[in-house]
Design a protein around this motif. Structure first.
Motif, PDB file in Angstrom:
ATOM      1  N   HIS A  30       0.833  -1.169  -0.014  1.00  0.00           N
ATOM      2  CA  HIS A  30       0.052  -0.145  -0.055  1.00  0.00           C
ATOM      3  C   HIS A  30       0.876   1.340   0.010  1.00  0.00           C
ATOM      4  N   ALA A  31       1.965   1.023   0.654  1.00  0.00           N
ATOM      5  CA  ALA A  31       2.976   2.289   0.511  1.00  0.00           C
ATOM      6  C   ALA A  31       3.462   2.756  -0.888  1.00  0.00           C
ATOM      7  N   ALA A  32       3.640   1.658  -1.564  1.00  0.00           N
ATOM      8  CA  ALA A  32       4.267   1.825  -2.855  1.00  0.00           C
ATOM      9  C   ALA A  32       2.993   2.367  -3.675  1.00  0.00           C
ATOM     10  N   ALA A  33       1.908   1.619  -3.765  1.00  0.00           N
ATOM     11  CA  ALA A  33       0.816   2.068  -4.467  1.00  0.00           C
ATOM     12  C   ALA A  33       0.443   3.535  -4.298  1.00  0.00           C
ATOM     13  N   LEU A  34       0.636   3.935  -3.058  1.00  0.00           N
ATOM     14  CA  LEU A  34       0.023   5.465  -2.531  1.00  0.00           C
ATOM     15  C   LEU A  34       0.998   6.303  -3.202  1.00  0.00           C
ATOM     16  N   GLU A  35       2.319   5.990  -3.252  1.00  0.00           N
ATOM     17  CA  GLU A  35       3.495   6.854  -3.693  1.00  0.00           C
ATOM     18  C   GLU A  35       3.318   6.931  -5.439  1.00  0.00           C
ATOM     19  N   LEU A  36       2.649   5.893  -5.902  1.00  0.00           N
ATOM     20  CA  LEU A  36       2.592   5.805  -7.340  1.00  0.00           C
ATOM     21  C   LEU A  36       1.180   6.404  -7.815  1.00  0.00           C
ATOM     22  N   GLY A  37       0.243   6.804  -7.022  1.00  0.00           N
ATOM     23  CA  GLY A  37      -1.048   7.045  -7.206  1.00  0.00           C
ATOM     24  C   GLY A  37      -2.054   5.952  -7.621  1.00  0.00           C
ATOM     25  N   LEU A  38      -1.705   4.967  -7.179  1.00  0.00           N
ATOM     26  CA  LEU A  38      -2.471   3.594  -7.652  1.00  0.00           C
ATOM     27  C   LEU A  38      -3.393   3.645  -6.643  1.00  0.00           C
TER      28      LEU A  38
END
Length: 428
Positions: free
Chosen positions: A97-105
Motif C-alpha cells: 500500500h505504501a508503494a501504491a500510494l506513492e505511485l497514485g495507484l
C-alpha cells in the motif's frame, strides 16, 4: 515476457504463506500482465526452483528482502509502469500500500499504514473510531510488563506489536512468573525471522468468549472475509473457527458460518465499523472477532486475505477472489459473489504445546482417501519434533482443505485430525 494481449500490468509482491504460486498465478496471468517481485532466501537451490516456478507464468525479479524493499518496488514500478500493486502475505502488506500510494495507484488511506503491522497502532485507530477495544499497554521491557499488568489487569495476552501466526504470544495469569515469561517471549521473538527486530510487545486485556454455536466443536471466535473498493465494504462470508491450541495456535475453520442470521449481522456490523476506523479503502480484509456476552469484539483487523480464504471462496462459492483482488488493485469492477454451493474447511492440526516426537503420521494418500478432502500437505514425518514454540506455523502438522454439502462431515474430519487415529507421539 511480451504482452501479447495488451493486458493491464500488475506488480505482485511475493511473500511467505499460502497459496503457492501455481495456484494464484494462472488466474492472475489470464487477465493481467504480471511481474512478481520476490525475496531470495540465500538457499541457492531453493531460490532457483522458486524462480523457475514463477517463470512458467510470468516475469519475475528477486528484488525484495533487502534494507529498502519500498525503494526497490518503486524503482522497478517507475520503469515498468504497472496499473496496480498486489500482495497476499502479511509480510508485504505495508509495502504494497505504501508503494501504491506513492505511485497514485489504488491503495488504503495513508492513516492506515502504521496500523497494518502494529497491533498497538491498530488498537489506537480502532478506539479513535469508536470501536470497543480491550485495555492495552505498550511493553518494551520487563519493567514495562510489570507496570502493564497493573494497568491492564489479568487475565491478559502478551503479543508482539508486529507479529504473525501467534508467534511469541502468551496467556498471562496471576500465577505466571513475569521475568521468565519476558525472557521467553523476547528470545523467541528475536529468533524468529518473521519479526521486525523490535522488542515491542503489547499487553492486552483477555477477551472472554461466549459459546454462540450449539456444537461445542466450534470456538468462541470467528473471522470475517471482506473486500473493500473505494471505501465500499462487501462482506463475503463469516468463517466459524475450531478451538485454539495452547499458546493461541489456530487449527482452522469452516466457511460459511452456521450461526443464525442475527448473530451474523452483529458480527458484520462490528467488522464494518473496524474497517472504517482503520482507513482500509482498497483491500481484501480478514477481521478476527471474539464472540462475547457483550456482543462481538475485534481481536484484530488484517489488510490481507485470511489463511485459506482463496480456497474457501473457490470451493464454497466457485468464486475467484484472486482476480477480484487484482481488479481492486488496478481500479477495475469486481464480480459479485454467487450463492453458496457447499461448505469448505481448512485444517492445520497442531502438535501439543511441549517438546514431543511424532510416532505416527498419516500419509497424504490416506488423507486424500477421505471423500471431503481436496488438498493435503504434511509438514512433519514420524521421528520429527514439531517446532510448536514458533506459533501456528511451527506447530502445524499438516494443511488439509476439504469441502462437503454438510458442515457436520467437515467437523467429523476435524475430530479425526485431532485424534490419535491421525497423529501419535512417542514417550519423551
Amino acid at each position: 515476457m511480451a504482452n501479447q494481449k495488451n493486458l493491464p500490468r500488475l506488480v505482485f509482491l511475493d511473500g511467505p504463506g499460502p497459496p503457492p504460486p501455481v495456484w494464484y498465478l494462472p488466474r492472475l496471468t489470464e487477465n493481467f500482465e504480471v511481474h512478481v517481485l520476490w525475496a531470495p532466501t540465500g538457499d541457492e537451490k531453493r531460490d532457483e526452483l522458486h524462480a523457475r516456478t514463477l517463470s512458467q507464468f510470468c516475469g519475475n525479479s528477486p528484488l525484495l528482502g533487502g534494507s529498502d524493499d519500498l525503494g526497490a518496488i518503486l524503482d522497478f514500478s517507475r520503469t515498468w509502469h504497472p496499473e496496480g500493486i498486489l500482495g497476499f502475505s502479511e509480510m508485504v502488506v505495508t509495502e504494497t500500500h505504501a508503494a501504491a500510494l506513492e505511485l497514485g495507484l489504488p491503495a488504503n488511506e495513508p492513516k492506515s499504514l502504521p496500523a497494518l503491522r502494529s497491533k498497538e497502532e491498530q488498537r489506537i485507530a480502532l478506539a479513535k473510531g469508536g470501536v470497543p477495544v480491550p485495555r492495552f499497554a505498550s511493553v518494551l521491557s520487563l519493567s514495562d510488563l510489570v507496570e502493564a499488568v497493573g494497568e491492564v489487569g489479568l487475565p491478559a495476552v502478551l503479543k508482539p506489536s508486529a507479529g504473525v501466526g501467534s508467534m511469541a504470544t502468551y496467556h498471562v495469569t496471576k500465577d505466571v512468573d513475569l521475568a521468565a515469561l519476558w525472557e521467553t517471549a523476547a528470545s523467541r521473538y528475536t529468533a524468529d525471522p518473521r519479526g521486525n527486530g523490535s522488542m515491542h510487545f503489547v499487553l492486552e486485556e483477555m477477551l472472554i468468549g461466549e459459546r454462540w454455536h450449539d456444537d461445542p466443536r466450534y470456538a468462541s471466535y470467528a473471522s470475517v472475509e471482506s473486500l473493500v473498493q473505494n471505501g465500499s465494504v462487501t462482506h463475503y462470508a463469516v468463517t466459524d473457527k475450531f478451538p485454539l491450541s495452547e499458546t493461541f495456535r489456530e487449527n482452522g475453520g469452516v466457511l460459511p458460518s452456521t450461526l443464525p442470521g442475527y448473530r451474523i449481522n452483529s458480527i458484520l456490523e462490528c467488522a464494518t465499523q473496524a474497517i472504517s476506523a482503520m482507513g482500509v479503502t482498497n483491500s481484501m480484509v480478514h477481521t478476527e472477532v471474539m464472540l462475547t456476552a457483550d456482543g462481538p469484539r475485534i481481536i484484530e483487523v488484517n489488510s490481507r486475505l485470511g489463511g485459506g480464504v482463496i480456497e474457501h471462496l473457490h470451493l464454497s462459492f466457485d468464486y475467484d477472489i484472486v482476480t477480484a483482488m487484482a481488479n481492486v488493485a488496478t481500479g477495475r469492477p469486481v464480480a459479485p459473489l454467487g450463492p453458496r454451493l457447499r461448505s469448505s474447511a481448512l485444517y492445520f492440526p497442531q502438535s501439543p504445546a511441549k517438546d514431543v516426537t511424532l510416532a505416527k503420521v498419516p500419509t497424504v494418500d490416506e488423507l486424500m482417501a477421505f471423500d471431503e478432502v481436496v488438498e493435503a500437505e504434511l509438514y512433519y514425518a514420524a521421528g520429527d519434533r514439531p517446532d510448536w514454540a514458533r506459533g501456528t506455523s511451527g506447530g502445524k502438522l499438516a494443511r488439509v482443505i476439504a469441502a462437503s454439502e454438510s458442515p457436520d462431515q467437515l467437523l467429523d474430519l476435524a475430530d479425526f485430525l485431532a485424534s490419535d487415529k491421525a497423529f501419535t507421539y512417542a514417550p519423551d
